[in-house]
Write a protein that holds these residues in place. Sequence first.
Motif, PDB file in Angstrom:
ATOM      1  N   SER A   1      40.928  17.018   7.067  1.00  0.00           N
ATOM      2  CA  SER A   1      40.582  15.605   6.897  1.00  0.00           C
ATOM      3  C   SER A   1      39.878  15.433   5.556  1.00  0.00           C
ATOM      4  O   SER A   1      38.878  14.739   5.452  1.00  0.00           O
ATOM      5  N   GLY A   2      40.424  16.089   4.514  1.00  0.00           N
ATOM      6  CA  GLY A   2      39.847  16.021   3.179  1.00  0.00           C
ATOM      7  C   GLY A   2      40.191  17.220   2.337  1.00  0.00           C
ATOM      8  O   GLY A   2      40.372  17.109   1.124  1.00  0.00           O
ATOM      9  N   TYR A   3      40.310  18.400   2.973  1.00  0.00           N
ATOM     10  CA  TYR A   3      40.690  19.612   2.251  1.00  0.00           C
ATOM     11  C   TYR A   3      41.239  20.643   3.229  1.00  0.00           C
ATOM     12  O   TYR A   3      40.966  20.592   4.434  1.00  0.00           O
ATOM     13  N   PRO A   4      42.021  21.608   2.744  1.00  0.00           N
ATOM     14  CA  PRO A   4      42.424  22.760   3.556  1.00  0.00           C
ATOM     15  C   PRO A   4      41.368  23.848   3.476  1.00  0.00           C
ATOM     16  O   PRO A   4      40.461  23.792   2.638  1.00  0.00           O
ATOM     17  N   TYR A   5      41.492  24.836   4.331  1.00  0.00           N
ATOM     18  CA  TYR A   5      40.530  25.937   4.394  1.00  0.00           C
ATOM     19  C   TYR A   5      40.948  27.066   3.444  1.00  0.00           C
ATOM     20  O   TYR A   5      42.090  27.532   3.513  1.00  0.00           O
ATOM     21  N   PRO A   6      40.045  27.540   2.571  1.00  0.00           N
ATOM     22  CA  PRO A   6      40.369  28.672   1.690  1.00  0.00           C
ATOM     23  C   PRO A   6      40.192  29.986   2.446  1.00  0.00           C
ATOM     24  O   PRO A   6      39.287  30.767   2.189  1.00  0.00           O
ATOM     25  N   ASN A   7      41.082  30.218   3.415  1.00  0.00           N
ATOM     26  CA  ASN A   7      40.852  31.305   4.350  1.00  0.00           C
ATOM     27  C   ASN A   7      40.702  32.664   3.673  1.00  0.00           C
ATOM     28  O   ASN A   7      41.355  32.948   2.673  1.00  0.00           O
ATOM     29  N   PRO A   8      39.801  33.498   4.202  1.00  0.00           N
ATOM     30  CA  PRO A   8      39.584  34.816   3.609  1.00  0.00           C
ATOM     31  C   PRO A   8      40.870  35.628   3.569  1.00  0.00           C
ATOM     32  O   PRO A   8      41.615  35.684   4.548  1.00  0.00           O
ATOM     33  N   SER A   9      41.117  36.258   2.420  1.00  0.00           N
ATOM     34  CA  SER A   9      42.358  37.005   2.211  1.00  0.00           C
ATOM     35  C   SER A   9      42.075  38.266   1.421  1.00  0.00           C
ATOM     36  O   SER A   9      41.131  38.314   0.616  1.00  0.00           O
ATOM     37  N   ALA A  10      42.907  39.275   1.626  1.00  0.00           N
ATOM     38  CA  ALA A  10      42.864  40.457   0.779  1.00  0.00           C
ATOM     39  C   ALA A  10      43.241  40.043  -0.635  1.00  0.00           C
ATOM     40  O   ALA A  10      44.204  39.298  -0.838  1.00  0.00           O
ATOM     41  N   GLN A  11      42.487  40.532  -1.632  1.00  0.00           N
ATOM     42  CA  GLN A  11      42.706  40.034  -2.990  1.00  0.00           C
ATOM     43  C   GLN A  11      42.150  40.970  -4.047  1.00  0.00           C
ATOM     44  O   GLN A  11      41.300  41.827  -3.760  1.00  0.00           O
ATOM     45  N   ILE A  12      42.631  40.766  -5.265  1.00  0.00           N
ATOM     46  CA  ILE A  12      42.055  41.346  -6.481  1.00  0.00           C
ATOM     47  C   ILE A  12      41.841  40.168  -7.420  1.00  0.00           C
ATOM     48  O   ILE A  12      42.806  39.525  -7.847  1.00  0.00           O
ATOM     49  N   THR A  13      40.584  39.851  -7.718  1.00  0.00           N
ATOM     50  CA  THR A  13      40.257  38.614  -8.423  1.00  0.00           C
ATOM     51  C   THR A  13      39.356  38.895  -9.620  1.00  0.00           C
ATOM     52  O   THR A  13      38.428  39.696  -9.539  1.00  0.00           O
ATOM     53  N   TYR A  14      39.648  38.205 -10.715  1.00  0.00           N
ATOM     54  CA  TYR A  14      38.819  38.286 -11.923  1.00  0.00           C
ATOM     55  C   TYR A  14      38.054  36.990 -12.111  1.00  0.00           C
ATOM     56  O   TYR A  14      38.611  35.889 -11.942  1.00  0.00           O
ATOM     57  N   ARG A  15      36.769  37.107 -12.465  1.00  0.00           N
ATOM     58  CA  ARG A  15      35.937  35.958 -12.798  1.00  0.00           C
ATOM     59  C   ARG A  15      35.340  36.156 -14.181  1.00  0.00           C
ATOM     60  O   ARG A  15      34.780  37.219 -14.465  1.00  0.00           O
ATOM     61  N   SER A  16      35.460  35.139 -15.008  1.00  0.00           N
ATOM     62  CA  SER A  16      34.964  35.219 -16.386  1.00  0.00           C
ATOM     63  C   SER A  16      33.460  35.043 -16.425  1.00  0.00           C
ATOM     64  O   SER A  16      32.852  34.512 -15.483  1.00  0.00           O
ATOM     65  N   PRO A  17      32.816  35.455 -17.514  1.00  0.00           N
ATOM     66  CA  PRO A  17      31.409  35.082 -17.719  1.00  0.00           C
ATOM     67  C   PRO A  17      31.303  33.566 -17.904  1.00  0.00           C
ATOM     68  O   PRO A  17      32.311  32.874 -18.112  1.00  0.00           O
ATOM     69  N   ASP A  18      30.090  33.067 -17.832  1.00  0.00           N
ATOM     70  CA  ASP A  18      29.842  31.650 -18.104  1.00  0.00           C
ATOM     71  C   ASP A  18      30.039  31.406 -19.602  1.00  0.00           C
ATOM     72  O   ASP A  18      29.343  31.985 -20.430  1.00  0.00           O
ATOM     73  N   MET A  19      30.996  30.557 -19.935  1.00  0.00           N
ATOM     74  CA  MET A  19      31.322  30.258 -21.333  1.00  0.00           C
ATOM     75  C   MET A  19      30.883  28.840 -21.657  1.00  0.00           C
ATOM     76  O   MET A  19      31.682  27.908 -21.692  1.00  0.00           O
ATOM     77  N   GLY A  20      29.568  28.652 -21.830  1.00  0.00           N
ATOM     78  CA  GLY A  20      29.053  27.328 -22.135  1.00  0.00           C
ATOM     79  C   GLY A  20      29.290  26.324 -21.029  1.00  0.00           C
ATOM     80  O   GLY A  20      29.563  25.144 -21.290  1.00  0.00           O
ATOM     81  N   GLY A  21      29.181  26.768 -19.788  1.00  0.00           N
ATOM     82  CA  GLY A  21      29.415  25.889 -18.644  1.00  0.00           C
ATOM     83  C   GLY A  21      30.785  26.022 -18.033  1.00  0.00           C
ATOM     84  O   GLY A  21      31.030  25.537 -16.923  1.00  0.00           O
ATOM     85  N   LEU A  22      31.713  26.674 -18.731  1.00  0.00           N
ATOM     86  CA  LEU A  22      33.074  26.853 -18.234  1.00  0.00           C
ATOM     87  C   LEU A  22      33.216  28.222 -17.577  1.00  0.00           C
ATOM     88  O   LEU A  22      32.840  29.244 -18.162  1.00  0.00           O
ATOM     89  N   LYS A  23      33.756  28.246 -16.364  1.00  0.00           N
ATOM     90  CA  LYS A  23      34.031  29.489 -15.657  1.00  0.00           C
ATOM     91  C   LYS A  23      35.472  29.472 -15.164  1.00  0.00           C
ATOM     92  O   LYS A  23      35.955  28.442 -14.679  1.00  0.00           O
TER      93      LYS A  23
END
Length: 367
Positions: A163-185
């Motif tokens: 009723s607004g969004y789907p669920y980001p259900n937990p999943s097996a994954q390999i994920t990369y996250r960048s450093p904070d680049m002046g507010g951008l991630k």
Amino acid sequence: MKNNNFRKSGLAMAMVAAMGASAGANAAVEVYNEDGTTFSVDGYFNAFYVNRDDKIADTRNSDIKMGFLPNTIGFNFSKEVGDLTMGGRSSFWSTINDSLQSPTDTAIDVRQLYATVDGSFGQVLIGKDFGLYARNNIFLDEILMGFGSPGAATGVSFGNIRSGYPYPNPSAQITYRSPDMGGLKVAAGVLEPANTTPGPQSEQSAPRIEAELTYSADLSGVALTGWVNGRSQKSENATTSISSTGVGYGVRAAVAGLSVTASGFNSEGDIPVLITDANLTTEEDASGYLLQGSYTLGSNRFVLSYGETESDQADFETENSSVALFHDVNSNFKLVAEYNMFEQTVKSSGADAADADTIALGAIVTF
């Protein structure tokens, strides 16, 4: 360089968003911290008195249930090794809704079981965690720590899922996250694909791809956060090919005690509740949005929330309205009062499928 896996976990993001800055100082109990190695524990416990008027069934029931977020205990690890910080998190999520059906055998599930490697390059996560598609849509929901709409037959509440969004259900994954680049991630990952075409020669020849871009800034005292996330995957068998795609988005603006949030999503080739193994034969559309406002005055936070979702694939239309009050007794103890109105119709016929008003009064303890 010091890693804090709890702050990067899905539950932590949810709590910080819902509780405000006070959660940061009480996010976890540090058990060990020596020679670059840390171990901490965090917990979330809640129960609600729920009174629901089901207008379709013409019944009214009282229950004692957990809220939208289950009761949870999490364990966090980190160790500095040269220029890298190795980390990990395991969290156990438990229901209290089965107390009469399984009196001494409460259901427990593991939604997070992952390791992280942090460095100047950012972070790589390997294991099981919440997905990136619709991640901020749900973690920045103002009633995340409330009750929300009626959910599964087991009595689990759904918040604003479907009723607004789907669920980001937990999943097996390999994920990369960048450093904070002046507010951008930026975050991007490969996740276990769903088998949406079971049958002869069923295959998913490529992983599910998910990504999220988040930008935060302060403009003359107005804190702004915007995000875009997405998902793409393909499943096929001898006769059918289903491409499942989705885009989520949103923006939040906060000044003084006032916060306004608008988010939404568009998808096709899925049922907009969660992505899972399911037999789909077409790539029909779904969309939804969520509008919320909150105002914090002292220890009280007042919330108004309205969301809708419509799905050709699942043949439903929903709308969900909530009014809630969150009161901080202290930084670890919160009281909640919420009134929720949920309606669902069959899209193809217009027939009523659900119509329920719910009063939920709850208490939450965190550490």
